[in-house]
Design a protein around this motif. Structure first.
Motif, PDB file in Angstrom:
ATOM      1  N   VAL A  94     -17.191 -38.789   4.164  1.00  0.00           N
ATOM      2  CA  VAL A  94     -15.841 -37.670   3.415  1.00  0.00           C
ATOM      3  C   VAL A  94     -16.440 -38.009   2.337  1.00  0.00           C
ATOM      4  N   VAL A  95     -17.192 -37.592   0.726  1.00  0.00           N
ATOM      5  CA  VAL A  95     -17.462 -38.582  -0.508  1.00  0.00           C
ATOM      6  C   VAL A  95     -15.799 -37.495  -1.491  1.00  0.00           C
ATOM      7  N   ASP A  96     -14.998 -38.338  -1.938  1.00  0.00           N
ATOM      8  CA  ASP A  96     -14.836 -37.831  -3.217  1.00  0.00           C
ATOM      9  C   ASP A  96     -15.857 -38.217  -4.798  1.00  0.00           C
ATOM     10  N   ARG A  97     -16.304 -37.477  -5.425  1.00  0.00           N
ATOM     11  CA  ARG A  97     -16.701 -37.532  -6.455  1.00  0.00           C
ATOM     12  C   ARG A  97     -17.809 -38.129  -5.533  1.00  0.00           C
ATOM     13  N   TYR A  98     -19.520 -37.336  -6.601  1.00  0.00           N
ATOM     14  CA  TYR A  98     -20.458 -37.913  -6.439  1.00  0.00           C
ATOM     15  C   TYR A  98     -22.134 -37.465  -7.464  1.00  0.00           C
ATOM     16  N   ALA A  99     -23.248 -37.920  -6.966  1.00  0.00           N
ATOM     17  CA  ALA A  99     -23.965 -38.298  -8.403  1.00  0.00           C
ATOM     18  C   ALA A  99     -23.582 -36.202  -9.234  1.00  0.00           C
ATOM     19  N   PHE A 100     -23.256 -35.224  -9.210  1.00  0.00           N
ATOM     20  CA  PHE A 100     -22.690 -33.750  -9.170  1.00  0.00           C
ATOM     21  C   PHE A 100     -21.602 -34.224 -10.830  1.00  0.00           C
ATOM     22  N   SER A 101     -20.695 -35.472 -10.387  1.00  0.00           N
ATOM     23  CA  SER A 101     -19.917 -35.574 -11.187  1.00  0.00           C
ATOM     24  C   SER A 101     -20.775 -36.679 -12.548  1.00  0.00           C
ATOM     25  N   GLY A 102     -21.484 -37.498 -11.299  1.00  0.00           N
ATOM     26  CA  GLY A 102     -22.589 -37.988 -12.958  1.00  0.00           C
ATOM     27  C   GLY A 102     -22.941 -37.414 -14.261  1.00  0.00           C
ATOM     28  N   VAL A 103     -24.019 -36.123 -13.796  1.00  0.00           N
ATOM     29  CA  VAL A 103     -24.621 -35.187 -14.640  1.00  0.00           C
ATOM     30  C   VAL A 103     -23.627 -34.752 -14.949  1.00  0.00           C
ATOM     31  N   ALA A 104     -22.430 -34.190 -14.384  1.00  0.00           N
ATOM     32  CA  ALA A 104     -21.111 -33.369 -14.708  1.00  0.00           C
ATOM     33  C   ALA A 104     -20.482 -33.357 -16.322  1.00  0.00           C
ATOM     34  N   PHE A 105     -20.200 -34.923 -16.025  1.00  0.00           N
ATOM     35  CA  PHE A 105     -19.369 -35.779 -16.975  1.00  0.00           C
ATOM     36  C   PHE A 105     -20.266 -35.863 -17.671  1.00  0.00           C
ATOM     37  N   THR A 106     -21.454 -36.465 -17.700  1.00  0.00           N
ATOM     38  CA  THR A 106     -22.404 -36.542 -19.195  1.00  0.00           C
ATOM     39  C   THR A 106     -22.798 -36.257 -19.798  1.00  0.00           C
ATOM     40  N   SER A 107     -23.401 -34.587 -19.788  1.00  0.00           N
ATOM     41  CA  SER A 107     -23.860 -33.969 -19.972  1.00  0.00           C
ATOM     42  C   SER A 107     -22.805 -32.858 -19.934  1.00  0.00           C
ATOM     43  N   ALA A 108     -21.383 -33.296 -20.760  1.00  0.00           N
ATOM     44  CA  ALA A 108     -20.517 -32.549 -21.336  1.00  0.00           C
ATOM     45  C   ALA A 108     -19.595 -33.068 -22.126  1.00  0.00           C
ATOM     46  N   LYS A 109     -20.561 -34.549 -23.003  1.00  0.00           N
ATOM     47  CA  LYS A 109     -19.915 -35.439 -23.624  1.00  0.00           C
ATOM     48  C   LYS A 109     -20.233 -34.684 -24.538  1.00  0.00           C
ATOM     49  N   PRO A 110     -21.503 -34.000 -25.600  1.00  0.00           N
ATOM     50  CA  PRO A 110     -21.561 -33.386 -26.313  1.00  0.00           C
ATOM     51  C   PRO A 110     -20.846 -32.510 -27.341  1.00  0.00           C
ATOM     52  N   VAL A 111     -19.592 -32.625 -26.421  1.00  0.00           N
ATOM     53  CA  VAL A 111     -18.357 -31.084 -27.021  1.00  0.00           C
ATOM     54  C   VAL A 111     -17.356 -31.650 -27.904  1.00  0.00           C
ATOM     55  N   ASN A 112     -17.319 -31.301 -29.046  1.00  0.00           N
ATOM     56  CA  ASN A 112     -17.126 -31.992 -30.442  1.00  0.00           C
ATOM     57  C   ASN A 112     -16.626 -33.290 -29.883  1.00  0.00           C
ATOM     58  N   PRO A 113     -16.191 -34.480 -30.473  1.00  0.00           N
ATOM     59  CA  PRO A 113     -15.411 -35.640 -30.018  1.00  0.00           C
ATOM     60  C   PRO A 113     -13.919 -35.295 -30.943  1.00  0.00           C
ATOM     61  N   ALA A 114     -14.350 -34.266 -32.181  1.00  0.00           N
ATOM     62  CA  ALA A 114     -13.075 -33.811 -32.943  1.00  0.00           C
ATOM     63  C   ALA A 114     -11.983 -33.014 -32.243  1.00  0.00           C
ATOM     64  N   GLU A 115     -12.723 -31.722 -31.412  1.00  0.00           N
ATOM     65  CA  GLU A 115     -11.729 -31.077 -30.652  1.00  0.00           C
ATOM     66  C   GLU A 115     -11.679 -31.353 -29.781  1.00  0.00           C
ATOM     67  N   VAL A 116     -11.408 -32.619 -29.233  1.00  0.00           N
ATOM     68  CA  VAL A 116     -10.999 -33.000 -27.711  1.00  0.00           C
ATOM     69  C   VAL A 116      -9.856 -34.319 -28.480  1.00  0.00           C
ATOM     70  N   ALA A 117     -10.280 -35.096 -29.413  1.00  0.00           N
ATOM     71  CA  ALA A 117      -9.191 -36.446 -30.214  1.00  0.00           C
ATOM     72  C   ALA A 117      -8.023 -35.556 -29.946  1.00  0.00           C
ATOM     73  N   GLY A 118      -6.619 -36.310 -29.816  1.00  0.00           N
ATOM     74  CA  GLY A 118      -5.694 -35.746 -29.988  1.00  0.00           C
ATOM     75  C   GLY A 118      -5.149 -34.682 -29.133  1.00  0.00           C
ATOM     76  N   ARG A 119      -5.823 -33.676 -28.327  1.00  0.00           N
ATOM     77  CA  ARG A 119      -5.694 -32.678 -27.987  1.00  0.00           C
ATOM     78  C   ARG A 119      -4.212 -33.542 -26.515  1.00  0.00           C
ATOM     79  N   GLY A 120      -3.254 -32.729 -26.250  1.00  0.00           N
ATOM     80  CA  GLY A 120      -2.414 -32.918 -24.703  1.00  0.00           C
ATOM     81  C   GLY A 120      -3.363 -32.895 -23.497  1.00  0.00           C
ATOM     82  N   GLY A 121      -2.878 -33.709 -22.562  1.00  0.00           N
ATOM     83  CA  GLY A 121      -3.821 -33.286 -21.289  1.00  0.00           C
ATOM     84  C   GLY A 121      -3.222 -33.938 -20.505  1.00  0.00           C
ATOM     85  N   PHE A 122      -4.115 -34.589 -19.470  1.00  0.00           N
ATOM     86  CA  PHE A 122      -3.762 -34.839 -18.233  1.00  0.00           C
ATOM     87  C   PHE A 122      -3.008 -36.278 -17.631  1.00  0.00           C
ATOM     88  N   GLY A 123      -3.994 -37.212 -17.880  1.00  0.00           N
ATOM     89  CA  GLY A 123      -4.525 -38.409 -17.694  1.00  0.00           C
ATOM     90  C   GLY A 123      -4.182 -39.299 -19.293  1.00  0.00           C
TER      91      GLY A 123
END
Ligand code: ADP
Ligand code: 2DT
Length: 188
Positions: A94-123
């Motif tokens: 029973v695996v908590d995250r696997y290669a799908f997280s690898g694809v999803a997180f890396t490919s989500a990185k083109p999100v505009n960094p300026a938009e991400v910076a400074g937003r309140g969040g999770f941890g």
């Protein structure tokens, strides 16, 4: 007749979806019903590669995007011989995250960094902002369209118990099916 192999059960989703909670509950429930099951998680921060990843996630170090992607990948590959051995021994993983997280997180990185910076969040870790998590969610929605992976979509906005009951039923079915199939390879 040889040992019936175990199933590889992966829980994927955005941060705080309840993956860790559900992985633990599932392993316990499978064991209670007499099945052999073990939990794993990725990144596995205990290995040398995992420590590099952990330091990156905690923003204690910076790594170039391709480099950290390959570290996440290497962090899974270093466990693959052990995972295959356990599956062949009849232990379901029973695996908590696997290669799908690898694809999803890396490919989500083109999100505009300026938009991400400074937003309140999770941890406080890298990636833990609601804008980034939304981008990750969209990537997961693309990945589940791949029919070569036996995806089941779980509505995580219910009680821990209700989510658990559904995951347990689906997992028991997956274990029964896997028993009679050879171990396959992902994305082949
Ligand atoms: P993840 O591993 O996906 O990041 P966790 O399992 O660590 O998520 O859960 C994050 C937080 O949400 C924890 O405090 C956990 O107790 C809580 N939680 C998990 N599942 C539920 C749920 N179905 N309803 C309400 N709270 C939940
Ligand atoms: P946890 O919060 O679950 O420890 O994850 N991640 C994970 C990637 O970017 N690539 C990967 O291949 C994997 C497995 C997801 C820590 C963060 O690492 C991200 C959140």
């Amino acid at each position: 007749m040889g040992v019936r192999r175990g199933a590889l059960i992966v829980l994927e989703g955005v941060d705080r979806a309840g993956k860790t909670t559900q992985c633990k509950r599932l392993v316990q429930a499978l064991r209670d019903s007499g099945k052999e099951a073990e939990m794993m998680r990725f990144p596995d921060r205990t290995t040398m590669i995992g420590q590099l990843i952990s330091s990156y996630l905690e923003k204690k170090s910076n790594l170039e995007d391709h480099t950290v992607h390959l570290l996440f990948s290497a962090n899974r590959w270093e466990q693959v011989p052990l995972m295959k051995k356990k599956l062949e021994q009849g232990i379901s993983l029973v695996v908590d995250r696997y290669a799908f997280s690898g694809v999803a997180f890396t490919s989500a990185k083109p999100v505009n960094p300026a938009e991400v910076a400074g937003r309140g969040g999770f941890g406080d870790e890298r990636y833990e902002t609601s804008v980034f998590q939304r981008a990750v969610q969209q990537k997961f929605e693309q990945l589940i369209k791949d029919p070569s992976v036996n995806w089941k979509v779980i509505d995580a906005a219910r009680s821990i118990e209700d989510v658990h009951t559904e995951i347990k039923t689906l997992s028991e079915n997956a274990i029964n099916i896997a028993e009679n199939q050879p171990i396959g390879e992902l994305w082949k």
